[in-house]
Design an enzyme around this catalytic site. Structure first.
Site, PDB file in Angstrom:
ATOM      1  N   ASP A  23       0.855  -1.170   0.000  1.00 10.36           N
ATOM      2  CA  ASP A  23       0.000   0.000   0.000  1.00 10.36           C
ATOM      3  C   ASP A  23       0.899   1.231   0.000  1.00 10.36           C
ATOM      4  OD1 ASP A  23      -2.783   1.280   1.973  1.00 10.36           O
ATOM      5  OD2 ASP A  23      -2.261   1.450  -0.126  1.00 10.36           O
ATOM      6  N   SER A  24       0.329   2.384  -0.392  1.00  8.34           N
ATOM      7  CA  SER A  24       1.171   3.580  -0.563  1.00  8.34           C
ATOM      8  C   SER A  24       1.437   4.307   0.752  1.00  8.34           C
ATOM      9  CB  SER A  24       0.503   4.534  -1.554  1.00  8.34           C
ATOM     10  OG  SER A  24      -0.890   4.572  -1.313  1.00  8.34           O
ATOM     11  N   GLY A  25       0.723   3.942   1.819  1.00  4.57           N
ATOM     12  CA  GLY A  25       1.064   4.480   3.131  1.00  4.57           C
ATOM     13  C   GLY A  25       0.128   5.540   3.674  1.00  4.57           C
ATOM     14  N   GLY A  26      -0.578   6.255   2.811  1.00  2.00           N
ATOM     15  CA  GLY A  26      -1.449   7.327   3.275  1.00  2.00           C
ATOM     16  C   GLY A  26      -2.520   6.837   4.234  1.00  2.00           C
ATOM     17  N   PHE A  27      -3.101   5.708   3.887  1.00  2.00           N
ATOM     18  CA  PHE A  27      -4.185   5.172   4.722  1.00  2.00           C
ATOM     19  C   PHE A  27      -3.689   4.883   6.134  1.00  2.00           C
ATOM     20  CE2 PHE A  27      -8.206   3.140   5.424  1.00  2.00           C
ATOM     21  CZ  PHE A  27      -7.956   2.102   6.303  1.00  2.00           C
ATOM     22  N   ASP A  67      -2.475   8.137  -2.353  1.00  2.00           N
ATOM     23  CA  ASP A  67      -3.809   8.736  -2.402  1.00  2.00           C
ATOM     24  C   ASP A  67      -4.193   9.253  -1.014  1.00  2.00           C
ATOM     25  OD1 ASP A  67      -3.955   6.251  -1.161  1.00  2.00           O
ATOM     26  OD2 ASP A  67      -6.082   6.063  -1.642  1.00  2.00           O
ATOM     27  N   GLN A 110     -11.144   7.558  -5.657  1.00  5.69           N
ATOM     28  CA  GLN A 110     -11.857   8.000  -4.473  1.00  5.69           C
ATOM     29  C   GLN A 110     -13.200   8.602  -4.904  1.00  5.69           C
ATOM     30  OE1 GLN A 110     -10.959   7.363  -1.378  1.00  5.69           O
ATOM     31  NE2 GLN A 110      -8.903   6.563  -1.802  1.00  5.69           N
ATOM     32  N   GLY A 159     -11.419   4.260  -0.384  1.00  2.73           N
ATOM     33  CA  GLY A 159     -12.463   5.006   0.314  1.00  2.73           C
ATOM     34  C   GLY A 159     -13.666   4.166   0.693  1.00  2.73           C
ATOM     35  N   ASP A 213      -8.213  -7.574  -0.105  1.00  2.00           N
ATOM     36  CA  ASP A 213      -7.302  -7.743   1.030  1.00  2.00           C
ATOM     37  C   ASP A 213      -8.109  -7.509   2.293  1.00  2.00           C
ATOM     38  OD1 ASP A 213      -6.988  -4.501   0.942  1.00  2.00           O
ATOM     39  OD2 ASP A 213      -6.474  -5.342   2.902  1.00  2.00           O
ATOM     40  N   CYS A 263     -11.446 -30.231   6.093  1.00  2.00           N
ATOM     41  CA  CYS A 263     -10.423 -29.219   5.796  1.00  2.00           C
ATOM     42  C   CYS A 263      -9.039 -29.856   5.890  1.00  2.00           C
ATOM     43  CB  CYS A 263     -10.549 -28.059   6.799  1.00  2.00           C
ATOM     44  SG  CYS A 263      -9.270 -26.797   6.592  1.00  2.00           S
ATOM     45  N   CYS A 295      -6.161 -28.295   6.441  1.00  2.00           N
ATOM     46  CA  CYS A 295      -5.143 -27.506   7.139  1.00  2.00           C
ATOM     47  C   CYS A 295      -4.675 -28.282   8.369  1.00  2.00           C
ATOM     48  CB  CYS A 295      -5.719 -26.146   7.538  1.00  2.00           C
ATOM     49  SG  CYS A 295      -6.562 -26.142   9.113  1.00  2.00           S
ATOM     50  N   CYS A 324      -7.110 -28.712  11.326  1.00  2.00           N
ATOM     51  CA  CYS A 324      -8.233 -29.633  11.171  1.00  2.00           C
ATOM     52  C   CYS A 324      -7.765 -31.065  11.008  1.00  2.00           C
ATOM     53  CB  CYS A 324      -9.076 -29.231   9.963  1.00  2.00           C
ATOM     54  SG  CYS A 324      -9.840 -27.633  10.190  1.00  2.00           S
ATOM     55  N   HIS A 332      -5.835 -22.024   9.518  1.00  2.00           N
ATOM     56  CA  HIS A 332      -7.161 -22.499   9.091  1.00  2.00           C
ATOM     57  C   HIS A 332      -7.931 -21.388   8.360  1.00  2.00           C
ATOM     58  CE1 HIS A 332     -11.077 -24.354   8.950  1.00  2.00           C
ATOM     59  NE2 HIS A 332     -11.548 -23.189   9.405  1.00  2.00           N
TER      60      HIS A 332
END
Ligand SMILES: CNc1nc2cc3c(=O)[nH]c(N)nc3c(CCc3ccccc3)c2[nH]1
Ligand SMILES: [Zn+2]
Length: 373
Positions: free
Chosen positions: A104-108, A158, A201, A228, A278, A316, A318, A321, A347
């Site tokens: 990510d660009s970091g602003g958030f 952004d 945005q 956003g 994500d 499952c 994993c 499980c 899991h």
């Protein structure tokens, strides 16, 4: 494009069938080819904020089926520092992950983590939440930091417009993001197999979303994110934006919905044309004792599991499980044993990847998918 097969149904039933097909016609399955390998979409990208998917070895993340993981420019620029990671061979080598990485660009993160910060035309000036030292993130510095980290997919710098915002606030925020996107694009060092995504945005205002998309399409990014959202607006409002926003973006480029989400959010967004997701939910809630299963979310700390000798999910694959019971997981999480965090995380990541796999298969077979699991 799925043809709506017109058969002998009376008109009103035909309308229902058309409606059903119409609902799914935006879903798409595909492959993104990058310098570090392929990404099968729709894709779920586990979050590895500080250069690690918490409580997981990279090879374990790989066994869950993840093609790509996320890193955070904000955290990594503060510690250990982008230049140091670069000197040590880049983030792929540093964290032993050879597949695609998106940062990510970091602003958030600045807005959600650092106490003191100031937004100027130039960029964001902030004090590190670690030791209070002063930093500046700008379109240029964010893009350079992501280059030094060696990101496969770089995000434009952004401003994530908060929710709720008035039309005026959203408009000026979106316009700032457009100016920053232009500077980010100019600063990007383009190489084969690497890409930069623009982030649109405009909050919940469709004319602002359109203007944002038009501004960013001019910059010809390799992909586009819808920013956003997942900022407290709720699923209904998010879907209202997603009913039109993905269609404003180039149909032949990846669309990434940032920060989303729970299985039902992902399914609804795929149906509206989103390709990449994500979310910290599978990892963070896993460490917190919540397991996603086909029976619903299991809060393993609940005392009803303390003598439950059955696995989270009998089919499952994993480690949690295959080799352990809910009683053991209940105990580990109660006594805060590290293995508890590991098994629950493993899991949940497996669960999310299985969901994406099923969605990709259903789309490829032209089948309707509405399973909420
Ligand atoms: C949870 N909800 C959520 N909404 C978001 C909106 C934005 C947004 O409008 N702009 C940017 N740049 N990022 C956003 C993020 C962070 C996503 C992320 C986290 C960790 C690693 C890599 C990527 C968001 N996350
Ligand atoms: Zn499992």
């Amino acid at each position: 494009e799925k043809e709506v097969s017109i058969t002998k149904f009376p008109a009103d039933e035909r309308k229902i069938i058309a409606k059903a097909h119409d609902k799914y016609k935006k879903a798409r399955a595909g492959i993104i080819n990058t310098r570090h390998g392929q990404i099968h979409t729709p894709a779920f990208m586990p979050v590895g904020t500080k250069g690690t998917v918490k409580a997981m070895l990279p090879e374990s993340v790989q066994t869950t089926g993840a093609d790509i993981i996320l890193g955070n420019t904000y955290h990594l620029m503060l510690q250990p520092g982008a230049k140091r990671v670069f000197k040590l061979g880049g983030l792929h080598k540093f964290m032993n992950w050879s597949k695609p990485l998106l940062t990510d660009s970091g602003g958030f993160q600045v807005m959600s983590l650092s106490k003191l910060r100031k937004i100027t035309e130039e960029g964001v000036i902030f004090n590190s939440h670690i030791d209070g030292s002063k930093f500046m993130l700008s379109p240029e510095s964010s893009t350079e930091i992501q280059y030094l980290l060696g990101s496969t997919i770089t995000m434009a710098f952004d401003e994530c417009t908060p929710y709720p915002s008035t039309y005026e606030q959203a408009k000026s925020s979106m316009e700032l993001t457009s100016r920053w996107a232009k500077r980010s694009r100019k600063a990007f060092y383009s190489r084969d197999g690497y890409g930069q995504f623009g982030i649109i945005q405009g909050s919940i205002y469709n004319d602002l979303r359109l203007k944002s998309a038009l501004d960013l399409i001019e910059l010809d990014f390799e992909g586009y994110a819808i920013g956003g959202l997942a900022v407290g607006e709720g699923q209904e409002l998010m879907f209202k934006v997603l009913d039109y926003a993905p269609d404003l973006l180039p149909i032949n480029k990846p669309r990434y919905l940032m920060g989303v989400g729970k299985p039902a959010d992902i399914i609804g967004a795929v149906q509206r044309g989103i390709d990449m997701f994500d979310c910290v939910i599978p990892t963070r809630s896993g460490r917190n004792g919540q397991a996603f299963t086909k029976y619903g979310v299991v809060n393993i700390r609940n005392s009803k599991y303390k003598e439950d000798n059955t696995p989270l999910e009998e089919d499952c694959l994993c480690p949690a499980c295959k080799n352990y019971t809910k009683a053991y997981l209940h105990y580990l999480v109660k006594v805060k044993e590290i293995l508890g965090a590991m098994l629950m995380t493993w899991h949940n990541l497996m669960y999310f990847q299985k969901l994406m796999l099923r969605i990709r298969e259903y789309i490829a077979q032209g089948k309707d998918f509405d399973f909420i699991s």
